[in-house]
Design a protein around this motif. Structure first.
Motif, PDB file in Angstrom:
ATOM      1  N   UNK A   1    -114.973  -6.358 -24.516  1.00 58.39           N
ATOM      2  CA  UNK A   1    -114.446  -5.117 -23.937  1.00 58.39           C
ATOM      3  C   UNK A   1    -113.434  -4.492 -24.867  1.00 58.39           C
ATOM      4  N   UNK A   2    -112.351  -5.214 -25.144  1.00 63.50           N
ATOM      5  CA  UNK A   2    -111.344  -4.662 -26.056  1.00 63.50           C
ATOM      6  C   UNK A   2    -111.887  -4.545 -27.480  1.00 63.50           C
TER       7      UNK A   2
ATOM      8  N   UNK B   1    -104.569  -5.266 -16.773  1.00 67.67           N
ATOM      9  CA  UNK B   1    -105.120  -6.447 -17.446  1.00 67.67           C
ATOM     10  C   UNK B   1    -104.229  -6.678 -18.658  1.00 67.67           C
ATOM     11  N   UNK B   2    -103.557  -7.811 -18.694  1.00 69.65           N
ATOM     12  CA  UNK B   2    -102.623  -8.102 -19.788  1.00 69.65           C
ATOM     13  C   UNK B   2    -103.134  -9.302 -20.569  1.00 69.65           C
ATOM     14  N   UNK B   3    -103.316  -9.121 -21.865  1.00 70.59           N
ATOM     15  CA  UNK B   3    -103.822 -10.220 -22.695  1.00 70.59           C
ATOM     16  C   UNK B   3    -102.783 -10.627 -23.726  1.00 70.59           C
ATOM     17  N   UNK B   4    -102.668 -11.927 -23.954  1.00 66.39           N
ATOM     18  CA  UNK B   4    -101.824 -12.456 -25.030  1.00 66.39           C
ATOM     19  C   UNK B   4    -102.706 -13.215 -26.004  1.00 66.39           C
TER      20      UNK B   4
ATOM     21  N   UNK C   1     -92.066  -3.815 -25.729  1.00 65.51           N
ATOM     22  CA  UNK C   1     -91.304  -2.976 -24.808  1.00 65.51           C
ATOM     23  C   UNK C   1     -92.208  -2.290 -23.780  1.00 65.51           C
ATOM     24  N   UNK C   2     -93.511  -2.426 -23.929  1.00 67.58           N
ATOM     25  CA  UNK C   2     -94.450  -1.730 -23.023  1.00 67.58           C
ATOM     26  C   UNK C   2     -94.343  -2.281 -21.606  1.00 67.58           C
ATOM     27  N   UNK C   3     -94.444  -1.390 -20.620  1.00 64.41           N
ATOM     28  CA  UNK C   3     -94.301  -1.782 -19.209  1.00 64.41           C
ATOM     29  C   UNK C   3     -95.627  -2.245 -18.622  1.00 64.41           C
ATOM     30  N   UNK C   4     -95.546  -3.334 -17.860  1.00 64.87           N
ATOM     31  CA  UNK C   4     -96.711  -3.877 -17.157  1.00 64.87           C
ATOM     32  C   UNK C   4     -96.633  -3.437 -15.705  1.00 64.87           C
TER      33      UNK C   4
ATOM     34  N   UNK D   1    -104.483  -3.449 -20.720  1.00 62.90           N
ATOM     35  CA  UNK D   1    -105.752  -2.738 -20.486  1.00 62.90           C
ATOM     36  C   UNK D   1    -106.519  -2.507 -21.786  1.00 62.90           C
ATOM     37  N   UNK D   2    -106.556  -3.582 -22.590  1.00 60.72           N
ATOM     38  CA  UNK D   2    -107.384  -3.625 -23.803  1.00 60.72           C
ATOM     39  C   UNK D   2    -106.916  -2.709 -24.921  1.00 60.72           C
TER      40      UNK D   2
END
Lengths: 150, 83, 150, 83
Positions: free
Chosen positions: A55-56, B73-76, B65-68, B58-59
């Motif tokens: 997807x990404x 969808x949060x990826x590390x 500093x970005x807000x969740x 979200x891909x």
């Protein structure tokens, strides 16, 4: 533009031919083919496994190509990146760019590779005689990308 | 709730591919990492800031500093090594 | 290195594959394919005839490749240039370079093309509806070459 | 004697591909061009210095100051347009 993330191998010659013949106004097709090297930092590589973020990955590659299109007068771009387990001398990635004149295609092709290397969510795990290990990102890839901001 | 995803060496170190997490409040990536590090063990090791980690919301790649926000969808993952 | 000046067409994919497979330490193959455009400065091209200076052509291409080899850590180079009469969308030229890492192959491939365009003794005569005429050298090719001296 | 060769539009304008020429003395490319221009007509037109011409001695590009010697192969041609 064509973007594909796939396990299957690809035919670089056929992709270059397609870019040429679909763009009669193209004078130039510049392409990059990456292959799995048999040695990495002196160690013999048995296999290489590529993980990605489904997807990404496609979004990231599309965004990189769009940036290149905004920056240079190019006609068409094909990016194919393989995933899964590969052997030495297998192809990993193809970036091919067509343009009317060669300078644009050279710049765009190298730009796309430099951004792909530093932004597209792929990770390589190498298997050697000493076991499995994830490859570390190379500083030289970051500096290659930085050049485009100068 | 947010959907968390972990990739590559991070996924292996944590032993899971992802999880759904209730979001106590709107927070940024750094605060989310602190929250995960507070679980201790491998989580502490991976999220305490000593290892280079990248984050995507979200891909799309984001800064710490970005807000969740709820539903994200949060990826590390470690720095990418494709190509 | 492989240098060929020939009337026959070539298979770019096969040449790239050969450079890859003969160089297991190669991580990168960068290639340039030039094709006859269907339009040049707005005029429809019926055919293009390439004249060359036999003997000097091969020497000139070999000297250009040798310069690139002295300048960058590259593994192998293939240059194929066609002569005789070609049609729109025919391939004219292939430059393919293999190297361990991509930056060297990109630089060497573009360097070889920039020098080939300004030093190798080939001349193009175009046939359009308005008749036959020899193409003039482009200033942009001279400036592309000059960049490598900076 | 030297062997002279002409290519592309120059060959067509002169109507010959090449010729053997007795060399009166060691001279440079500029002097050789002046000698050819003195033939008048198309030769004057092509070699008088108003058109961009390149020269090669023994199949290597040279500057107009390069010396031509007996036995040399000397080629004249317009700027190249391959690739």
């Amino acid at each position: 533009m064509t973007v594909s993330v796939q396990q299957a191998d690809f035919d670089a010659g056929e992709e270059i031919r397609r870019l040429r013949l679909e763009n009669p106004e193209a004078g130039a097709v510049v392409s990059f083919v990456g292959q799995v090297r048999d040695l990495n930092q002196g160690e013999e590589v048995a296999s290489l496994t590529l993980e990605h973020y489904p997807g990404m990955t496609e979004k990231s590659l599309t965004a990189i190509i769009t940036q290149a299109q905004q920056r240079w007068a190019i006609l068409d771009v094909t990016v194919i990146h393989r995933i899964g387990t590969l052997q030495p001398m297998d192809q990993i990635v193809l970036v091919a760019v067509s343009s009317a004149h060669r300078g644009e295609a050279f710049n765009a092709c190298e730009f796309i590779m430099d951004y792909l290397k530093t932004e597209a969510p792929f990770w390589k795990k190498e298997t050697t005689s000493s076991g499995e290990h994830w490859l570390a990102a190379r500083d030289s890839d970051q500096s290659a990308k930085q050049r485009w901001h100068e | 709730m947010i959907q968390l995803l972990y990739f590559a060496s991070l996924r292996e170190a944590l032993g899971i591919e992802g999880e759904a997490l209730p979001l106590p409040e709107v927070l940024n990536i750094s605060a989310l990492m602190a929250l995960l590090a507070a679980r201790g063990g491998a989580w502490q090791e991976q999220f305490a800031g000593t290892r280079p980690l990248r984050a995507a919301i979200n891909q799309a790649l984001v800064a710490n500093s970005a807000l969740v926000q709820a539903g994200d969808e949060v990826a590390f993952f470690p720095p990418v090594t494709g190509g």
